[in-house]
Design a protein around this motif. Structure first.
Motif, mmCIF file in Angstrom:
data_model
loop_
_atom_site.group_PDB
_atom_site.id
_atom_site.type_symbol
_atom_site.label_atom_id
_atom_site.label_comp_id
_atom_site.label_asym_id
_atom_site.label_seq_id
_atom_site.Cartn_x
_atom_site.Cartn_y
_atom_site.Cartn_z
ATOM 1 N N ALA A 294 2.889 5.572 -7.733
ATOM 2 C CA ALA A 294 1.673 6.350 -7.468
ATOM 3 C C ALA A 294 0.910 5.789 -6.280
ATOM 4 O O ALA A 294 0.311 6.543 -5.500
ATOM 5 N N ILE A 295 0.920 4.459 -6.130
ATOM 6 C CA ILE A 295 0.273 3.852 -4.951
ATOM 7 C C ILE A 295 0.895 4.412 -3.673
ATOM 8 O O ILE A 295 0.191 4.827 -2.743
ATOM 9 N N GLY A 296 2.220 4.443 -3.640
ATOM 10 C CA GLY A 296 2.908 4.938 -2.451
ATOM 11 C C GLY A 296 2.744 6.427 -2.238
ATOM 12 O O GLY A 296 2.583 6.896 -1.100
ATOM 13 N N TYR A 297 2.774 7.207 -3.331
ATOM 14 C CA TYR A 297 2.709 8.665 -3.207
ATOM 15 C C TYR A 297 1.383 9.121 -2.611
ATOM 16 O O TYR A 297 1.343 9.901 -1.650
ATOM 17 N N MET A 298 0.257 8.637 -3.162
ATOM 18 C CA MET A 298 -1.042 9.063 -2.654
ATOM 19 C C MET A 298 -1.295 8.555 -1.243
ATOM 20 O O MET A 298 -1.865 9.257 -0.407
ATOM 21 N N ALA A 299 -0.860 7.321 -0.960
ATOM 22 C CA ALA A 299 -1.038 6.793 0.392
ATOM 23 C C ALA A 299 -0.262 7.620 1.407
ATOM 24 O O ALA A 299 -0.750 7.895 2.516
ATOM 25 N N ALA A 300 0.952 8.032 1.041
ATOM 26 C CA ALA A 300 1.765 8.835 1.954
ATOM 27 C C ALA A 300 1.123 10.188 2.233
ATOM 28 O O ALA A 300 1.105 10.662 3.382
ATOM 29 N N LEU A 301 0.551 10.825 1.207
ATOM 30 C CA LEU A 301 -0.072 12.131 1.403
ATOM 31 C C LEU A 301 -1.343 12.025 2.243
ATOM 32 O O LEU A 301 -1.621 12.895 3.077
ATOM 33 N N VAL A 302 -2.122 10.965 2.029
ATOM 34 C CA VAL A 302 -3.390 10.834 2.744
ATOM 35 C C VAL A 302 -3.164 10.595 4.238
ATOM 36 O O VAL A 302 -3.859 11.165 5.091
ATOM 37 N N TYR A 303 -2.179 9.765 4.574
ATOM 38 C CA TYR A 303 -1.987 9.367 5.977
ATOM 39 C C TYR A 303 -0.827 10.083 6.642
ATOM 40 O O TYR A 303 -0.434 9.710 7.756
ATOM 41 N N LEU A 304 -0.299 11.109 5.997
ATOM 42 C CA LEU A 304 0.816 11.865 6.566
ATOM 43 C C LEU A 304 0.426 12.525 7.884
ATOM 44 O O LEU A 304 1.083 12.343 8.917
ATOM 45 N N VAL A 305 -0.655 13.307 7.861
ATOM 46 C CA VAL A 305 -1.058 14.051 9.051
ATOM 47 C C VAL A 305 -1.423 13.089 10.184
ATOM 48 O O VAL A 305 -1.035 13.296 11.342
ATOM 49 N N ALA A 306 -2.167 12.033 9.859
ATOM 50 C CA ALA A 306 -2.582 11.091 10.902
ATOM 51 C C ALA A 306 -1.381 10.449 11.585
ATOM 52 O O ALA A 306 -1.359 10.295 12.818
#
Length: 471
Positions: A294-306
């Motif tokens: 879950a740590i990796g999943y949310m971090a990936a979604l938040v910083y994907l666009v950036a």
């Protein structure tokens, strides 16, 4: 319950579970559309404003153990109905918020708790109705969240443009009341017996045994009143013995009360599922792996666009990557069921393998330099997420049994909620000290692979132990 009724009820339950997951997890994950509206209205920092949705998503999973206790005590139907009312109420209260801190409570805690109360039971009830095709039906029902992620963001944006963000939230609150309707239809297969009133229980006819017990009942009055009228002379000696033992019974009352308190505490531990961690190490493995995933999943979604925009990809193309993730996740949730049900792919091995695929796709993000490359990577990521997230209740059901599914799933949701809250700030700290998004994706990819290896090692050890016992 007859076979035809069970089939009809099962079909109804599958539809209701799909709608509930659409209006809970699909709804809460799509509320990021309101982020810009919150920034413009509250005039607060981006960090504080971003916590509104973060708390809401985290609370949805954090209350998992509490939901398991409620389901075991009150049943699925009341919990889902209460969750629907609570989530809609929180959305309505949010429209009166004048500060970001109020939104933390109204949307983050109240609405997040409501979606968590409704989401968990919608997963559990599938296992109560379906056994042979449990994996397939569970995948179809969980597809509701993926469809929500694909459909709700543009719909929310249209509502915002037409009615502004407060009007849009009122309409969303009304839409969310479909959760209450579906909750009313969610009757578990054994609810008929549970709902039967005491007056409906069958009564026994009189018999010599019943007559004998009536004499015992006459004698038992002595304990409460100190008086007894013995109609059977043979029982007189028993009454005398009762009289002599009254003093010793008073002395034992203290011991009985302490035993009763200890029993209540044991019942609490059993209801909360804490003892499951000691008796079933598998639950600890699932808790740890889902936490770091879950740590990796949310971090990936938040910083994907950036990350994608930083290498020259347009914002429109970057936003389209979320659609790719949603579509491929939906495909994974539907397809994985037939693969598990064929008997050639153990659920735990499928969970581990797709965690590995997701981790590898995230590890390769730093070398991406164009939209087609990122599209391929997130096709793999989206499909893998759809599979491993959907197979979690299947693994818990096989490892711990149906009777422990609600409780164990609640603890796993707690791990996911903690990871969802911690992931973005950890990844943000890596960016602050390095000014490079690559380290964020290296971290999240490594965490997924670590989780995959952990599950694979447990699967190998458990298979070896089972084979030794069999021989």
């Amino acid at each position: 319950m007859g076979k035809e009724e069970l089939t009809f009820c099962g079909f109804t339950i599958a539809i209701c579970s799909f709608v509930v997951q659409l209006m809970t997890l699909g709804f809460i994950l799509s509320m990021n559309v309101f982020y810009i509206e919150y920034i413009d209205y509250f005039k607060d920092s981006a960090t504080k404003t971003s916590l509104i949705n973060g708390i809401g998503i985290g609370t949805t999973f954090l209350i998992g153990p509490f939901v398991g206790v409620l389901v075991n005590k009150f049943g699925i139907r009341p919990v889902v109905i209460g969750g629907g009312l609570l989530s809609s109420g929180g959305i309505i209260i949010s429209t009166f918020a004048s500060r970001v801190e109020i939104m933390y409570i109204s949307f983050g805690l109240i609405t997040g708790s409501g979606t968590g109360l409704a989401y968990g039971p919608s997963v559990v009830i599938i296992s109560r109705y379906f056994h042979k095709y449990h994996t397939v039906i569970n995948g179809i029902a969980s597809a509701g969240s993926s469809i929500g992620i694909m459909v709700f963001p543009p719909l929310y944006q249209v509502l915002i443009d037409k009615y502004r963000w407060k009007g849009a939230m009122l309409i969303i609150a009304a839409m969310n009341m479909h959760t209450v309707v579906c909750g009313c239809l969610m009757r578990a297969p054994d609810d008929r017996l549970q709902d039967m009133a005491p007056y409906e229980q069958p009564t026994s006819v009189s018999s010599p045994e019943c007559d004998a017990s009536s004499d015992d009942f006459e004698a038992s009055k002595f304990i409460d009143t100190g008086e007894v009228h013995v109609t059977n002379p043979e029982k007189a000696s028993e009454v005398k013995i009762l009289d002599k033992n009254m003093a010793s019974s008073d002395e034992s009352m203290g011991k009985k009360s302490s035993v009763h308190r200890h029993k209540r505490f044991s019942n609490f531990l059993r209801g909360s599922g804490i003892k499951l961690f000691r008796s079933h190490p598998f639950l600890l493995v699932m808790w740890f792996t889902n936490f770091i995933v879950a740590i990796g999943y949310m971090a990936a979604l938040v910083y994907l666009v950036a990350k994608v925009v930083s290498v020259g990809v347009t914002r429109l193309q970057a936003s389209f990557l979320f659609t790719i993730i949603g579509v491929c996740s939906l495909a994974g949730k539907i397809i994985h069921g037939s693969m598990v049900d064929c008997g050639k792919f153990p659920p735990l091995l499928m969970f581990s393998s797709h965690l590995f695929f997701a981790g590898m796709s995230l590890l390769l993000v730093p070398i991406g330099d164009s939209f087609p490359v990122f599209a391929v990577l997130f096709v793999v990521f989206g499909y893998s997420v759809g599979v491993y997230f959907s197979v979690i209740p299947i693994c818990l059901r096989e490892g711990l049994g149906v009777q422990n599914l609600a409780t164990s799933l609640g603890w796993v949701f707690l791990a996911i909620g903690l990871g969802d809250i911690l992931g973005p700030p950890i990844a943000g700290w890596l960016f602050d000290i390095s000014s490079n998004y690559n380290y964020c994706f290296i971290m999240v990819g490594t965490l997924d692979i670590l989780a995959a290896v952990t599950v694979l090692l447990y699967y190998g050890f458990d298979t070896y132990r089972t084979s030794r016992h069999a021989s």
